[in-house]
Each structure stands twice: as structure tokens, then as C-alpha cells.
Scaffold this motif. Structure first.
Motif, PDB file in Angstrom:
ATOM      1  N   THR A   1       0.813  -1.219   0.000  1.00 53.05           N
ATOM      2  CA  THR A   1       0.000   0.000   0.000  1.00 53.05           C
ATOM      3  C   THR A   1       0.845   1.268   0.000  1.00 53.05           C
ATOM      4  O   THR A   1       0.339   2.351  -0.262  1.00 53.05           O
TER       5      THR A   1
ATOM      6  N   LYS B   1      -2.661   2.948  -5.401  1.00 52.25           N
ATOM      7  CA  LYS B   1      -4.070   2.655  -5.647  1.00 52.25           C
ATOM      8  C   LYS B   1      -4.153   1.422  -6.541  1.00 52.25           C
ATOM      9  O   LYS B   1      -3.288   1.196  -7.380  1.00 52.25           O
ATOM     10  N   ASP B   2      -5.212   0.657  -6.368  1.00 52.22           N
ATOM     11  CA  ASP B   2      -5.350  -0.564  -7.154  1.00 52.22           C
ATOM     12  C   ASP B   2      -5.326  -0.291  -8.650  1.00 52.22           C
ATOM     13  O   ASP B   2      -4.776  -1.082  -9.420  1.00 52.22           O
TER      14      ASP B   2
END
Length: 370
Positions: free
Chosen positions: A328, A359-360
Motif C-alpha cells: 500500500t 491505488k489498485d
């Protein structure tokens, strides 16, 4: 984490619309090193970041994953520039090596450092590994003296010494895989089930000097970066290599900007190539980052052979990178890497560590098109 706010044939499905990522809200680490940062390493157990620097120190920072707030937790010194720092698996200790030829271990709880090994020349890289079927813990160090040494952390004599074909320029380990990148483009692969011998000697698939190596989280291969803005995707198994291995251009500038939006190897317009200083794999998704002397970093998907996200050029070369334990946080270090010689250095050159909240949609593999 929320502190950010809101060279092979590639099929058409590998291309993607790529909008530059944002770094404007990336958080500065307080009290950074006083000279260029040579290595970054996150604890595998908590959000603690170790930074090795040319100022002869290893610093440890504690980071709040929710706010990005950070503070110094510990610091210890070598007798010369520190080139490498790495955590033990349990996150209680840091191992390091540098220009003073020493291998040191630092206990976070006692705040004490001790020398556990020594080479005949500067130590370029260190890693904590577990060897053999019983997972015997050891520290492995690679040096410009053309040797690889294993230390058991309790004895001044190495457990094993391996003669290498050349000086060590880069090294990484994952699972039971240890890969050493040496001068003259030599690559030595070691199976840590049999750590006393080299499993495979080969030449880098890249035409120029090796600058960085990072092993896949699964331990079945590695990515290698060169001084010539190129990255190679390599597998240990020959069948996998023949099927999935390739190389691609990155960290290059053309007249129109940064070169390449996907991992392609075809002809392209003339470009200025920059060293790939650091490669880091995401611990969850298996995607990876590259960072270079051009002052940019990018996120890539080796399986889909595409660039996931590029980020704007910064006013500094990027010397080191690392993901935290769950991916993360992406940490990157700004500082001069001497790629432009002494002429490129200046008194006000920034030395910083930045924290980027991933961010994903930046780092997670895209769903394959049907």
C-alpha cells in the motif's frame, strides 16, 4: 492507506490507455539522510523503513499507513558509505554492508549494532536468507572482491564462501532463489537449498552493464535492469523462460517525451537512455516498479506485458525504491546517482525519501479482455 487523498511480440490486448499518475501529494519522510540514498527496505512485519546512505548511516523510520506521518525510530553507522540494507524475516533486525567492507547487523530492540562479517573490498549487497531444507538462517553478502559469503550472525568466520566470476553490482533473494548480477554482465543463480554452489551461470540478456536486480515474490525468476534503459524479465525454468521471458525498453526520452507505453521490443525513434536504478515487486499482485536516472518511476505488469502507470518526471534522479509489506506504500528516494559524472552534481541537489500511496488502478493487474 489514504494519505494521498482521493521486447517480444505483444498482442493488442497488452496495450492500455495510460494517464500519468500523480505525485503532488506524496509525503516527505522527515529528517532524511544527508547524502544520496543507496538502498530502501521495508520491514516484512510492520511499516518500518530502513534507508542506507552515502552519509555512512542506516536510518529507520516509522510510518503511519493511514496518515503518512513518520518519524525516526533508530540510526546506526558504518565507517564508510552504506550500499545495502535488508531486514530479517521477523522484522527484529537489519543487516547492512558498505564501502568499509563490513557486514553489520542491528537489533531494533536493543538499538545495538555489531559487525558479523568482513570482505576484502566494499560490500555491494546484503540479504537475509534461509538455507537448505531446515531453513537455516544466514546473512549473505556480495562484494567487489568477487566473492559471496554466508554468515550465521554468531561467528566472525563465514559459513561458506563462493568465488564469483566478477565484482557484485546487484543482488536479490526471494524464497529459495538468490540472484547475483556481476560486472561484465555475468549472472549467477543460486538455489538456496544448496547455497554452497552456483546453480547456473549465464550472461545478462541486456547488452549493457547490470544496474539492478529484483526477484519475483514466488521465487521463480527475476527482473534485471541495465544502465541503458532496458529491463529483462527472466525465469529460472527454461520452458518458462522460452515462453514468458522477454526484454523491454524503459526510462528513455524521445523528442516527444518518455518512450514506450507497453513492454514492446520493436524499432523505435532515437531516444536518450537512462540507467534503471531500482526494481521492486509488489508483494501481493506481483506487478513491479522501475525507477531511473531520468527522474521517473513506472508500474508494470510483466504477465500482460504492459505499463500500468507512469508518473511525472521529478527534479532529481531516483536512486532506490521499496514497497511495504502489503504494497500500500511505495517509497522512493531522490538524490544524485553520479550518472552524469561530477558535472551533474550541485550543492542544492535534493536528497529526499517520498511515500506514495498506491491505488489498485495503478498497481493491480488489469482484467484480461475477452
Amino acid at each position: 492507506m489514504s494519505f494521498l487523498g482521493s521486447s517480444a511480440n505483444v498482442s493488442s490486448t497488452a496495450t492500455t490507455t495510460n494517464t500519468p499518475g500523480q505525485v503532488i501529494n506524496d509525503v516527505n519522510v522527515n529528517n532524511p539522510p544527508e547524502d544520496s540514498i543507496s538502498d530502501l527496505s521495508f520491514s516484512p512485519q510492520q511499516d518500518l523503513l530502513a534507508a542506507a546512505s552515502w552519509d555512512r548511516k542506516v536510518r529507520v523510520y516509522e510510518i503511519d499507513p493511514n496518515s503518512g506521518n513518520n518519524q525516526g525510530r533508530a540510526m546506526y553507522e558504518h565507517e564508510g558509505p552504506v550500499f545495502s540494507a535488508s531486514w530479517t524475516y521477523d522484522g527484529t533486525k537489519i543487516v547492512s554492508g558498505g564501502a568499509d567492507k563490513q557486514v553489520k547487523i542491528f537489533d531494533l530492540q536493543s538499538q545495538q549494532a555489531q559487525q558479523i562479517g568482513v570482505h576484502d573490498a566494499p560490500v555491494k549487497a546484503v540479504r537475509y536468507v534461509e538455507c537448505g531444507p531446515t531453513n537455516t538462517p544466514a546473512v549473505v553478502s556480495g562484494s567487489w572482491d568477487k566473492t559471496l559469503k554466508y554468515w550465521d550472525m554468531r561467528s566472525p568466520q563465514p559459513i561458506t564462501t563462493i568465488q564469483l566470476p566478477e565484482r557484485v553490482y546487484a543482488m536479490d533473494a526471494s524464497q529459495k532463489l538468490l540472484v547475483v548480477g556481476c560486472a561484465e554482465r555475468n549472472i549467477c543463480v543460486i538455489d538456496l537449498n544448496q547455497p554452497q554452489q552456483i546453480f547456473k551461470n549465464s550472461q545478462s540478456p541486456l547488452k549493457w552493464q547490470t544496474r539492478s536486480i529484483c526477484c519475483y515474490p514466488q521465487g521463480n525468476g527475476f527482473a534485471i535492469g541495465s544502465i541503458e534503459g532496458r529491463c529483462g524479465i527472466q525465469y529460472i525454468n527454461e520452458n518458462e523462460q522460452n515462453k514468458f521471458g522477454f526484454a523491454f525498453k524503459c526510462h528513455r526520452k524521445t523528442n516527444g517525451g518518455t518512450a514506450g507505453s507497453s513492454l514492446r521490443t520493436g524499432a523505435s525513434s532515437p531516444s536518450q537512455a537512462y540507467p534503471v536504478n531500482s526494481i521492486s515487486f509488489h508483494p501481493v499482485y506481483g506487478t513491479f516498479s522501475t525507477a531511473g536516472s531520468d527522474g521517473t518511476f513506472c508500474f508494470w505488469d510483466k504477465d500482460a506485458r504492459q505499463r500500468l502507470k507512469s508518473f511525472p518526471e521529478l527534479n532529481s534522479t531516483i536512486t532506490a525504491t521499496a514497497f511495504n509489506k502489503n504494497g500500500t506504500i511505495f517509497a522512493y528516494a531522490l538524490g544524485y546517482d553520479w550518472s552524469q559524472g561530477y558535472m551533474g552534481n550541485r550543492p542544492d541537489y535534493p536528497v529526499q525519501i517520498k511515500l506514495h500511496a498506491t491505488k489498485d488502478d495503478e498497481i493491480k493487474q488489469k482484467k484480461k479482455r475477452v
